[in-house]
Design a protein around this motif. Sequence first.
Motif, short mmCIF file in Angstrom:
data_model
loop_
_atom_site.label_atom_id
_atom_site.label_comp_id
_atom_site.label_asym_id
_atom_site.label_seq_id
_atom_site.Cartn_x
_atom_site.Cartn_y
_atom_site.Cartn_z
N LYS A 1 6.30 5.31 1.03
CA LYS A 1 7.27 5.03 -0.03
C LYS A 1 7.97 3.70 0.19
CE LYS A 1 6.75 8.31 -2.84
NZ LYS A 1 6.18 7.99 -4.14
N LEU A 2 8.19 3.36 1.44
CA LEU A 2 8.79 2.06 1.78
C LEU A 2 7.89 1.44 2.84
CD1 LEU A 2 11.06 -0.03 1.56
CD2 LEU A 2 12.29 1.26 3.32
N PHE A 3 7.29 0.31 2.47
CA PHE A 3 6.31 -0.33 3.36
C PHE A 3 6.95 -1.32 4.31
CE2 PHE A 3 2.92 -3.54 4.12
CZ PHE A 3 2.00 -2.70 4.72
N ARG A 4 8.03 -1.98 3.86
CA ARG A 4 8.58 -3.05 4.68
C ARG A 4 10.10 -3.12 4.56
NH1 ARG A 4 5.70 -7.45 6.21
NH2 ARG A 4 4.23 -7.02 4.55
N ALA A 5 10.76 -2.90 5.68
CA ALA A 5 12.19 -3.17 5.82
C ALA A 5 12.38 -3.67 7.24
CB ALA A 5 13.03 -1.93 5.56
N VAL A 6 13.20 -4.70 7.42
CA VAL A 6 13.40 -5.26 8.76
C VAL A 6 14.82 -5.05 9.27
CG1 VAL A 6 11.53 -6.95 8.58
CG2 VAL A 6 13.84 -7.59 7.87
N PRO B 1 0.83 -1.21 0.00
CA PRO B 1 0.00 0.00 0.00
C PRO B 1 0.86 1.26 0.00
CG PRO B 1 -0.22 -1.19 2.09
CD PRO B 1 0.67 -2.00 1.21
N THR B 2 0.32 2.32 -0.59
CA THR B 2 1.02 3.60 -0.62
C THR B 2 0.37 4.62 0.31
OG1 THR B 2 -0.26 4.30 -2.54
CG2 THR B 2 1.89 3.26 -2.96
N SER B 3 -0.74 4.23 0.93
CA SER B 3 -1.36 5.10 1.92
C SER B 3 -1.95 4.24 3.04
CB SER B 3 -2.43 5.98 1.28
OG SER B 3 -3.41 5.19 0.67
N PHE B 4 -2.10 4.85 4.19
CA PHE B 4 -2.64 4.14 5.34
C PHE B 4 -4.15 4.01 5.22
CE2 PHE B 4 1.32 5.93 7.01
CZ PHE B 4 1.88 4.81 7.61
N SER B 5 -4.69 2.92 5.70
CA SER B 5 -6.14 2.74 5.72
C SER B 5 -6.73 3.70 6.76
CB SER B 5 -6.50 1.30 6.08
OG SER B 5 -6.17 1.04 7.44
N THR B 6 -8.01 3.97 6.61
CA THR B 6 -8.71 4.82 7.58
C THR B 6 -8.63 4.21 8.97
OG1 THR B 6 -10.20 5.61 5.85
CG2 THR B 6 -10.93 5.90 8.12
N ASP B 7 -8.80 2.91 9.06
CA ASP B 7 -8.73 2.24 10.37
C ASP B 7 -7.35 2.40 11.00
OD1 ASP B 7 -11.36 1.41 10.24
OD2 ASP B 7 -10.87 -0.59 9.48
N PHE C 1 -2.70 -3.72 9.70
CA PHE C 1 -2.56 -3.03 8.42
C PHE C 1 -1.17 -3.23 7.82
CE2 PHE C 1 -1.01 0.64 6.06
CZ PHE C 1 -1.87 0.59 4.97
N ILE C 2 -0.13 -3.12 8.67
CA ILE C 2 1.23 -3.26 8.13
C ILE C 2 1.67 -4.72 8.09
CG2 ILE C 2 1.89 -0.92 8.80
CD1 ILE C 2 3.65 -2.20 11.02
#
Length: 163
Positions: free
Chosen positions: A146-151, A23-29, A127-128
């Motif tokens: 811009k970056l959703f997942r990095a560990v 996703p590129t934006s957060f959900s409303t929840d 969500f994430i």
Amino acid sequence: MKKILTICCLSIFFLSCEAQPDPTSFSTDALNDTFVNSEGESVTLQSILDSHKGKTILIDVWASWCRDCIVGLPNLKKLQEEHAEVVYLFLSMDKTQKSWKAGIKKYEIEGEHYFMPSGWDGVFSDFIDLDWIPRYMIVDKDGKIKLFRAVKISDPKIKEHLK
């Protein structure tokens, strides 16, 4: 003929199972999920992000008990020196606010800190798709993810998106 039919069916199956883009934006929840600030007040993710409109944000989901989180701190601090203009939001998965605040002090973590009372079971975590910490995300100046997942803080995508 059977072999060709099998290959075609498998190809269609695997193509239809293609991973969804991040996703590129957060959900409303997720935006309405609540966190606790260092003064003990409950705030929404939306209000946190709104307070940094126009700035790049690095989100670090961490906990003081997390070995990988602590091991990455020297590299994170170096990143903070190199990119001082970035807002660093730390979202704690600690079990108590006491351990959260003690961890900030013990490891001398500079940035904006929030406690996640819902922990692994919250709307934001869902969500994430939180399955590991640390977890790093980058939100750009326009509020887009811009970056959703990095560990790992050493992930080259982090520096790439902070430029």
